[in-house]
Write an enzyme that holds these catalytic residues in place. Structure first.
Site, PDB file in Angstrom:
ATOM      1  N   GLY A   1       0.832  -1.195   0.000  1.00 57.42           N
ATOM      2  CA  GLY A   1       0.000   0.000   0.000  1.00 57.42           C
ATOM      3  C   GLY A   1       0.867   1.245   0.000  1.00 57.42           C
ATOM      4  N   GLN A  53       2.980  10.001   1.261  1.00 60.38           N
ATOM      5  CA  GLN A  53       4.272   9.307   1.242  1.00 60.38           C
ATOM      6  C   GLN A  53       5.110   9.685   0.024  1.00 60.38           C
ATOM      7  OE1 GLN A  53       2.423   5.241   2.151  1.00 60.38           O
ATOM      8  NE2 GLN A  53       4.435   5.119   3.104  1.00 60.38           N
ATOM      9  N   CYS A  66       6.099  -0.114   7.078  1.00 56.74           N
ATOM     10  CA  CYS A  66       5.680   1.020   6.251  1.00 56.74           C
ATOM     11  C   CYS A  66       6.851   1.411   5.363  1.00 56.74           C
ATOM     12  CB  CYS A  66       5.297   2.183   7.163  1.00 56.74           C
ATOM     13  SG  CYS A  66       4.821   3.673   6.284  1.00 56.74           S
ATOM     14  N   LEU A  67       6.571   1.712   4.103  1.00 59.09           N
ATOM     15  CA  LEU A  67       7.632   2.103   3.178  1.00 59.09           C
ATOM     16  C   LEU A  67       8.323   3.396   3.624  1.00 59.09           C
ATOM     17  CD1 LEU A  67       5.971   1.268  -0.273  1.00 59.09           C
ATOM     18  CD2 LEU A  67       7.683  -0.070   0.965  1.00 59.09           C
ATOM     19  N   HIS A 110      -4.096   1.162   7.877  1.00 56.03           N
ATOM     20  CA  HIS A 110      -2.761   1.758   7.846  1.00 56.03           C
ATOM     21  C   HIS A 110      -2.700   2.912   6.832  1.00 56.03           C
ATOM     22  CE1 HIS A 110       1.816   1.329   7.802  1.00 56.03           C
ATOM     23  NE2 HIS A 110       1.580   2.089   6.742  1.00 56.03           N
ATOM     24  N   GLU A 111      -3.204   2.652   5.631  1.00 59.37           N
ATOM     25  CA  GLU A 111      -3.115   3.682   4.578  1.00 59.37           C
ATOM     26  C   GLU A 111      -4.019   4.878   4.882  1.00 59.37           C
ATOM     27  OE1 GLU A 111      -0.659   3.502   2.700  1.00 59.37           O
ATOM     28  OE2 GLU A 111      -0.244   1.395   3.089  1.00 59.37           O
ATOM     29  N   HIS A 169      -2.483   7.358   7.174  1.00 56.94           N
ATOM     30  CA  HIS A 169      -1.535   8.280   6.532  1.00 56.94           C
ATOM     31  C   HIS A 169      -2.231   9.571   6.094  1.00 56.94           C
ATOM     32  CE1 HIS A 169       2.352   6.271   6.136  1.00 56.94           C
ATOM     33  NE2 HIS A 169       1.799   5.158   5.693  1.00 56.94           N
TER      34      HIS A 169
HETATM   35 NI    NI Z   1       2.707   3.322   5.568  1.00 57.54          NI
END
Ligand code: NI
Length: 160
Positions: free
Chosen positions: A46, A51, A89-90, A131-132, A135
């Site tokens: 995701g 991000q 998380c990226l 999670h997304e 953000h």
């Molecule tokens: Ni993330």
């Protein structure tokens, strides 16, 4: 399409609230294409617009690696149950931590044609949606970690 630079923990863009998308434009279409390419290139499940430094309410999710969901202005309307598991998380590379999330969520969102749809998920998909969407309100999973944030140990044989 282009791969965009993923913003990392400490970058204040990740702590800001994103704005709703009011109309589909070529720029937003390009953003979505780039987000998909960036997510796949990073082997993520995701990615949310902040991000890549864009404060708009759009996320892409693909927990199967085959069929991405694109969620514009998403909102969770139902959730139930509980799951506790490792999350990463990226934007927080090389780390993971234990987070408790609902085991089921239902969200409403707009698709790329700005038409409303519903998405339901359990387990990993439910976790990814939560999670997304966090953000988009400037929240990272590290705020919710139970215990220590761990270093991810990569299996060398799995690296390419
Ligand atoms: Ni993330």
């Amino acid at each position: 399409m282009a791969i965009r630079n993923i913003r990392e923990y400490g970058d204040e863009v990740l702590n800001k609230k994103c704005k709703e998308i009011t109309e589909m434009t070529p720029r937003i279409k390009e953003l979505i294409e780039d987000m998909l390419e960036t997510m796949y290139e990073a082997n993520g499940v995701g990615l949310a617009a902040p991000q890549v430094g864009i404060l708009k309410r759009v996320v892409v999710i693909d927990v199967t690696g085959e069929d991405p969901y694109i969620l514009i202005n998403p909102r969770i309307v139902e959730s139930s149950g509980e799951q506790t598991g490792q999350e990463g998380c990226l934007s927080v590379p090389g780390k993971s931590g234990q987070v408790t999330r609902p085991n089921y969520v239902k969200a409403v969102a707009l698709d790329v044609n700005m038409r409303p749809f519903e998405i339901e998920g359990t387990e990993l998909l439910a976790r990814a949606i939560c999670h997304e969407l966090d953000h988009l309100d400037g929240h990272l999973y590290v705020e919710k970690v139970e215990g220590e944030l761990l270093d991810v140990v990569y299996d060398e044989e799995e690296e390419e």
